[in-house]
Enzyme design. Structure first.
Site, short mmCIF file in Angstrom:
data_model
loop_
_atom_site.label_atom_id
_atom_site.label_comp_id
_atom_site.label_asym_id
_atom_site.label_seq_id
_atom_site.Cartn_x
_atom_site.Cartn_y
_atom_site.Cartn_z
N LYS A 1 34.38 0.18 108.68
CA LYS A 1 34.57 0.49 110.06
C LYS A 1 34.21 -0.49 110.57
O LYS A 1 34.96 -1.13 111.81
CB LYS A 1 33.58 1.72 110.38
CG LYS A 1 33.55 2.07 111.87
CD LYS A 1 32.95 1.19 112.86
CE LYS A 1 33.14 1.85 114.35
NZ LYS A 1 32.31 0.87 115.15
N GLU B 1 33.78 -1.49 122.44
CA GLU B 1 32.42 -1.45 121.99
C GLU B 1 31.77 -2.97 121.97
O GLU B 1 32.39 -3.80 121.72
CB GLU B 1 32.44 -1.31 120.42
CG GLU B 1 31.07 -1.04 120.01
CD GLU B 1 31.28 -0.60 118.47
OE1 GLU B 1 32.34 -0.04 117.86
OE2 GLU B 1 30.38 -1.01 117.81
N HIS C 1 23.01 -5.94 119.10
CA HIS C 1 23.86 -4.83 119.80
C HIS C 1 23.30 -3.99 120.85
O HIS C 1 24.01 -4.00 121.93
CB HIS C 1 24.29 -3.86 118.70
CG HIS C 1 25.10 -2.67 118.80
ND1 HIS C 1 26.67 -2.92 118.64
CD2 HIS C 1 25.14 -1.45 119.46
CE1 HIS C 1 27.19 -1.83 119.07
NE2 HIS C 1 26.37 -1.06 119.43
N ASP D 1 50.85 -0.67 115.85
CA ASP D 1 50.22 0.79 115.78
C ASP D 1 48.92 0.67 114.68
O ASP D 1 49.28 0.76 113.70
CB ASP D 1 51.38 1.62 115.07
CG ASP D 1 51.28 2.82 114.51
OD1 ASP D 1 49.99 3.52 114.69
OD2 ASP D 1 52.29 3.78 114.38
#
Ligand code: NDP
Length: 429
Positions: free
Chosen positions: A269, A82, A383, A285
């Site tokens: 998030k 991203e 962004h 992990d």
């Protein structure tokens, strides 16, 4: 590590950046080879890692710069697809650096193994029998994995819980034994699972019940890491917003996430946008870390913000993040994947606890990056500008055309694939 400040790094080409990095570090030959290889993880190694391998699936690896944590500089490898995440983390790390850097702490690496017992005729009696056999059970677990004991870790304690004791819910009653295991510098899944499997027959014998599950809990709430930053408002000032406005906006944004799960999920998030890339880059992990982090965000029975932001008495913005952090610097893929080895080497990480502290610091920085943008210009400005290159590629641009199309998209304030396709067609003509 000398410094994590490398001015103008973003303006360099990939090969120039590699050279800068090589100059900063004394890479081993193996690490240098991984840095320059187009496909560091070979098909042969991959085939030994999982089943039905047909190839590998690389991600961009960028560097989070400017980080200073507990007085030490870190260049932080971040594997992520991203756009704008790495830039935003580095931007905030620079602000926090000027405010004295992050402070971070972590608990001992105590992980939890669970043993589920069903059908014990007397739950209370079974519980006290297990507690009386505490030393025998701990010894049995340690006998199953003596090498971790030799490293200074191993099973240290246990607890017994009765679930649904008053039989009020639709689910059955059961007894659960928690074994607390210090896994030292490993994430520890295999150590824990070996231990709980080894003592399961004794647990059955003692409780007269049947053991079903024997596995670690990814809710690693005894293996916590926390990070903190204190930022004077003047460092938060942007072109059109005062530092106080930014600070107050961040606090309001936090309060929104603290109260509302719809906002909290997106807020969190954004935190995981910083955490996952470091977890992935170091071969850890990330599903385990994700699952534990979200559960911890709901530990009060209400899913809320993982971070906390407030103004202190001097008017500084204070940010705090505490999360379970079950990561290792040995075991799993950390020493198998060449880029994981390189990533750990690059940070000069000496323990799993130190890695955990770095990871939560990046999460905290990432959260402030998102909130600062959201309470000022909005997220799209930065962004989409960074995203424009990906949009150009998705529309079929290649080589030098990528930058040309990306710039045109930004200029025309229309950063979408449809528009990019039109521009690509025009250029081809
Ligand atoms: P490993 O099984 O690879 O074990 C780590 C080993 O490294 C230790 O057993 C130890 O063996 C050795 N070691 C060397 N130095 C140290 C040190 N300083 N501290 C501790 N150990 C050291 O890895 P893990 O047990 O950590 O398991 C992690 C993997 O398990 C991850 O890949 C994860 O994806 C996977 N997994 C996750 C599950 C889950 O999350 N639910 C379930 C099952 C697997 P020795 O002492 O003998 O040298």
């Amino acid at each position: 590590m000398k410094t994590s400040r490398i001015p103008g790094f973003y303006k360099k080409s990939v090969s120039e950046r590699r050279e800068v990095l090589k100059d900063l570090h004394s890479f081993t030959e193996e690490e240098a080879a991984a840095l320059y290889a187009e496909a560091p993880l070979t098909g042969a190694t991959a085939d030994n890692m999982i089943e039905n391998v047909i190839g590998t699936h690389p991600l961009p690896l960028g560097l989070g710069l400017n980080f200073q944590i507990n007085g030490k500089d870190y260049i932080i490898p971040m594997a992520i697809e991203e756009a704008s995440v790495v830039a935003s983390a580095s931007h905030i790390a620079k602000i926090v650096r000027n405010a004295g850097g992050f402070t971070a702490e972590s608990t001992d690496r105590v992980m939890i193994g669970q043993i589920q017992v069903v059908g014990a005729p007397d739950l209370q009696k079974a519980k006290s029998t297990l507690l009386e056999a505490r030393d025998q059970l701990i010894q049995g677990a340690n006998d199953a994995y003596p090498s971790i004991v030799a490293r200074g870790g191993g099973a240290e304690d246990l607890e017994v819980r009765i679930l649904n004791e008053s039989s009020e819910s639709k689910y059955g009653q059961m007894l659960v034994l928690h074994l607390y295991i210090n896994t030292c510098d490993a994430m520890g899944a295999n150590i824990i699972n070996t231990m709980v499997e080894s003592i399961a027959p004794v647990v059955e014998d003692l409780t007269k019940g049947k053991v079903y599950l024997r596995i670690l809990s990814n809710y690693a709430d005894k293996s916590l890491a926390s990070a903190r930053c204190v930022i004077p408002p003047e460092l938060l000032e942007t072109g059109s917003y005062s530092g106080e406005e930014v600070r107050d906006g961040v606090v309001h944004a936090y309060e929104f996430a603290a109260m509302d799960p719809y906002r909290a999920v997106t807020h969190n998030k954004g935190i995981m946008n910083g955490i996952d890339p470091v977890v992935i880059a170091t071969g850890n992990d990330w599903r385990a870390v994700e699952a534990g982090a979200h559960a911890y965000a709901a530990r009060d029975g209400h899913y809320g913000s993982m971070t906390k932001w407030y103004a202190d008495e001097e008017g500084n913005l204070v940010g705090e993040l505490e999360l379970p952090m079950s990561v290792g610097i040995v075991g799993g893929a950390t020493r198998i994947h060449p880029m994981a080895k390189l990533s750990l080497g690059m940070m000069h990480i000496e323990s799993a606890r130190e890695l955990a502290q770095v990871i939560v610091s990046v999460g905290l920085a990432q959260n402030l990056g998102a909130l600062k943008a959201l309470v000022t210009d909005g997220i799209q400005k930065g962004h989409m500008a960074l995203h424009s290159r990906s949009v150009a590629i998705a529309a079929g641009a290649s080589g030098e055309m990528i930058d040309v199309i990306a710039e045109q998209l930004i200029e025309e304030k229309e950063i979408r694939v449809g528009k990019a396709k039109e521009l690509v067609e025009q250029h081809k003509k």
